[in-house]
Design a protein around this motif. Structure first.
Motif, PDB file in Angstrom:
ATOM      1  N   LEU A  26      40.937  38.610  48.323  1.00 54.01           N
ATOM      2  CA  LEU A  26      39.453  38.556  47.045  1.00 54.01           C
ATOM      3  C   LEU A  26      39.385  37.521  46.479  1.00 54.01           C
ATOM      4  N   SER A  27      38.699  36.649  46.754  1.00 55.10           N
ATOM      5  CA  SER A  27      38.569  34.919  45.591  1.00 55.10           C
ATOM      6  C   SER A  27      37.873  35.780  44.390  1.00 55.10           C
ATOM      7  N   PRO A  28      37.955  35.497  43.213  1.00 52.98           N
ATOM      8  CA  PRO A  28      36.626  35.844  42.138  1.00 52.98           C
ATOM      9  C   PRO A  28      35.459  34.020  41.736  1.00 52.98           C
ATOM     10  N   ASN A  29      36.491  33.637  42.910  1.00 49.65           N
ATOM     11  CA  ASN A  29      35.153  32.554  42.477  1.00 49.65           C
ATOM     12  C   ASN A  29      34.197  33.062  43.862  1.00 49.65           C
ATOM     13  N   SER A  34      36.028  34.799  51.151  1.00 46.36           N
ATOM     14  CA  SER A  34      36.356  35.846  50.473  1.00 46.36           C
ATOM     15  C   SER A  34      35.105  36.387  50.034  1.00 46.36           C
ATOM     16  N   TYR A  35      34.607  35.677  48.823  1.00 47.51           N
ATOM     17  CA  TYR A  35      34.067  36.614  47.691  1.00 47.51           C
ATOM     18  C   TYR A  35      32.254  36.863  48.559  1.00 47.51           C
ATOM     19  N   ILE A  36      32.349  35.293  49.258  1.00 45.91           N
ATOM     20  CA  ILE A  36      30.478  35.710  50.000  1.00 45.91           C
ATOM     21  C   ILE A  36      30.201  36.499  51.013  1.00 45.91           C
ATOM     22  N   VAL A  37      31.845  36.575  51.669  1.00 43.31           N
ATOM     23  CA  VAL A  37      31.743  37.966  52.959  1.00 43.31           C
ATOM     24  C   VAL A  37      31.821  39.352  52.326  1.00 43.31           C
ATOM     25  N   SER A  38      32.471  39.513  51.599  1.00 43.39           N
ATOM     26  CA  SER A  38      32.839  40.936  50.699  1.00 43.39           C
ATOM     27  C   SER A  38      31.229  41.104  49.504  1.00 43.39           C
ATOM     28  N   GLU A  39      30.812  40.425  49.303  1.00 43.70           N
ATOM     29  CA  GLU A  39      29.418  40.901  47.982  1.00 43.70           C
ATOM     30  C   GLU A  39      28.353  40.378  49.425  1.00 43.70           C
ATOM     31  N   SER A  40      28.810  40.799  50.181  1.00 42.40           N
ATOM     32  CA  SER A  40      27.551  41.017  51.376  1.00 42.40           C
ATOM     33  C   SER A  40      28.205  42.150  52.375  1.00 42.40           C
ATOM     34  N   PRO A  50      39.102  44.555  45.290  1.00 42.19           N
ATOM     35  CA  PRO A  50      40.025  43.595  45.137  1.00 42.19           C
ATOM     36  C   PRO A  50      41.386  43.965  45.477  1.00 42.19           C
ATOM     37  N   VAL A  51      42.045  42.663  46.406  1.00 42.03           N
ATOM     38  CA  VAL A  51      43.625  43.156  46.115  1.00 42.03           C
ATOM     39  C   VAL A  51      44.163  41.927  46.130  1.00 42.03           C
ATOM     40  N   ASN A  52      44.206  41.200  44.639  1.00 46.37           N
ATOM     41  CA  ASN A  52      44.401  40.004  44.150  1.00 46.37           C
ATOM     42  C   ASN A  52      45.212  40.003  42.986  1.00 46.37           C
ATOM     43  N   PRO A  53      46.750  39.245  42.930  1.00 51.00           N
ATOM     44  CA  PRO A  53      47.479  39.847  41.857  1.00 51.00           C
ATOM     45  C   PRO A  53      47.280  39.082  40.564  1.00 51.00           C
ATOM     46  N   ARG A  54      45.944  38.184  40.777  1.00 51.66           N
ATOM     47  CA  ARG A  54      45.633  36.944  39.974  1.00 51.66           C
ATOM     48  C   ARG A  54      44.098  37.208  39.323  1.00 51.66           C
ATOM     49  N   ALA A  55      43.694  38.208  39.395  1.00 48.94           N
ATOM     50  CA  ALA A  55      42.494  38.347  38.998  1.00 48.94           C
ATOM     51  C   ALA A  55      42.385  39.803  38.446  1.00 48.94           C
ATOM     52  N   ASP A  56      42.116  40.472  37.141  1.00 49.13           N
ATOM     53  CA  ASP A  56      41.488  41.743  37.171  1.00 49.13           C
ATOM     54  C   ASP A  56      40.159  42.176  37.519  1.00 49.13           C
ATOM     55  N   THR A  57      38.952  41.566  37.823  1.00 48.15           N
ATOM     56  CA  THR A  57      38.168  42.492  38.417  1.00 48.15           C
ATOM     57  C   THR A  57      36.963  41.709  39.431  1.00 48.15           C
ATOM     58  N   LEU A  59      33.916  40.780  41.909  1.00 44.62           N
ATOM     59  CA  LEU A  59      32.532  41.821  42.184  1.00 44.62           C
ATOM     60  C   LEU A  59      32.031  43.327  41.553  1.00 44.62           C
ATOM     61  N   GLY A  60      32.650  43.190  40.269  1.00 44.48           N
ATOM     62  CA  GLY A  60      32.590  44.640  39.523  1.00 44.48           C
ATOM     63  C   GLY A  60      33.717  45.423  40.276  1.00 44.48           C
ATOM     64  N   GLU A  61      34.958  44.947  40.455  1.00 46.67           N
ATOM     65  CA  GLU A  61      35.148  46.048  40.977  1.00 46.67           C
ATOM     66  C   GLU A  61      36.513  45.811  40.471  1.00 46.67           C
ATOM     67  N   LYS A  62      37.940  46.519  39.772  1.00 46.66           N
ATOM     68  CA  LYS A  62      39.145  46.510  39.381  1.00 46.66           C
ATOM     69  C   LYS A  62      39.544  45.718  40.514  1.00 46.66           C
ATOM     70  N   SER A  63      40.469  44.512  40.135  1.00 44.19           N
ATOM     71  CA  SER A  63      41.458  44.133  41.463  1.00 44.19           C
ATOM     72  C   SER A  63      42.813  44.649  41.384  1.00 44.19           C
ATOM     73  N   TYR A  64      43.660  45.105  42.263  1.00 43.51           N
ATOM     74  CA  TYR A  64      45.218  45.608  42.600  1.00 43.51           C
ATOM     75  C   TYR A  64      45.702  44.114  43.005  1.00 43.51           C
ATOM     76  N   ALA A  65      46.856  44.165  42.340  1.00 42.20           N
ATOM     77  CA  ALA A  65      48.208  43.044  42.792  1.00 42.20           C
ATOM     78  C   ALA A  65      48.512  43.407  44.567  1.00 42.20           C
ATOM     79  N   SER A  66      48.256  45.116  44.731  1.00 39.57           N
ATOM     80  CA  SER A  66      49.096  45.184  45.822  1.00 39.57           C
ATOM     81  C   SER A  66      48.145  46.288  46.582  1.00 39.57           C
ATOM     82  N   LEU A  67      48.141  47.120  48.008  1.00 37.10           N
ATOM     83  CA  LEU A  67      47.566  47.587  49.051  1.00 37.10           C
ATOM     84  C   LEU A  67      48.206  49.192  48.463  1.00 37.10           C
ATOM     85  N   SER A  68      49.279  49.212  48.074  1.00 42.80           N
ATOM     86  CA  SER A  68      50.726  50.344  47.723  1.00 42.80           C
ATOM     87  C   SER A  68      49.841  50.842  45.977  1.00 42.80           C
ATOM     88  N   ASP A  69      49.094  49.788  44.916  1.00 49.37           N
ATOM     89  CA  ASP A  69      48.642  50.269  44.103  1.00 49.37           C
ATOM     90  C   ASP A  69      47.291  51.153  44.216  1.00 49.37           C
TER      91      ASP A  69
END
Length: 137
Positions: A26-29, A34-40, A50-57, A59-69
């Motif tokens: 999920l991109s923060p862009n 991925s952003y458009i679909v997830s926002e919908s 979100p699972v994206n190791p390069r993003a902190d948040t 769509l207002g949600e904390k992003s995780y580096a991996s599924l297991s996190d």
């Protein structure tokens, strides 16, 4: 290659019972698919993780580096990564308690599909979750 995706009735059942969707890639862009679909999906009432190791948040949600996190149960893992990454993503997916592995349009690996479906997971590949939701709501 023909994938034996669940029927539309089965997909509707998945979407009707899911509450939380982890989105790998999920991109923060806001201009990215991925952003458009997830926002919908978020506007439709689903919790997006979100699972994206390069993003902190995203769509207002904390992003995780991996599924297991992710510290909570996830109902659907939705993948926005290229097909060549699916094997590794499937390995991680198996380690969490999630019943549904979903990949977006043009994200396909028949071996991963069969591997997960053969052990009882619901696998949906090469389908847009936003489109399916719009058709089935």
């Amino acid at each position: 290659m023909i994938l034996n995706n669940p029927s539309r009735k089965e997909i509707k059942n998945v979407l009707d019972h899911a509450k939380t969707i982890a989105v790998i890639g999920l991109s923060p862009n806001p201009s990215r698919t991925s952003y458009i679909v997830s926002e919908s999906m978020q506007r439709a009432g689903y919790r997006i993780i979100p699972v994206n190791p390069r993003a902190d948040t995203v769509l207002g949600e904390k992003s995780y580096a991996s599924l297991s996190d992710i510290p909570e149960k996830v109902d659907i893992v939705n993948v926005f990564r290229r097909s060549e990454f699916l094997e590794g993503i499937a390995d991680e997916f198996i380690k969490i308690d999630c019943p549904v592995f979903w990949t977006q349009l043009n994200v396909v690996d028949e071996n991963v599909f069969n591997r997960l479906a053969d052990v009882g997971y619901t696998v949906i590949m090469d389908r847009c979750i936003k489109v399916e939701h719009a058709i089935l709501k």
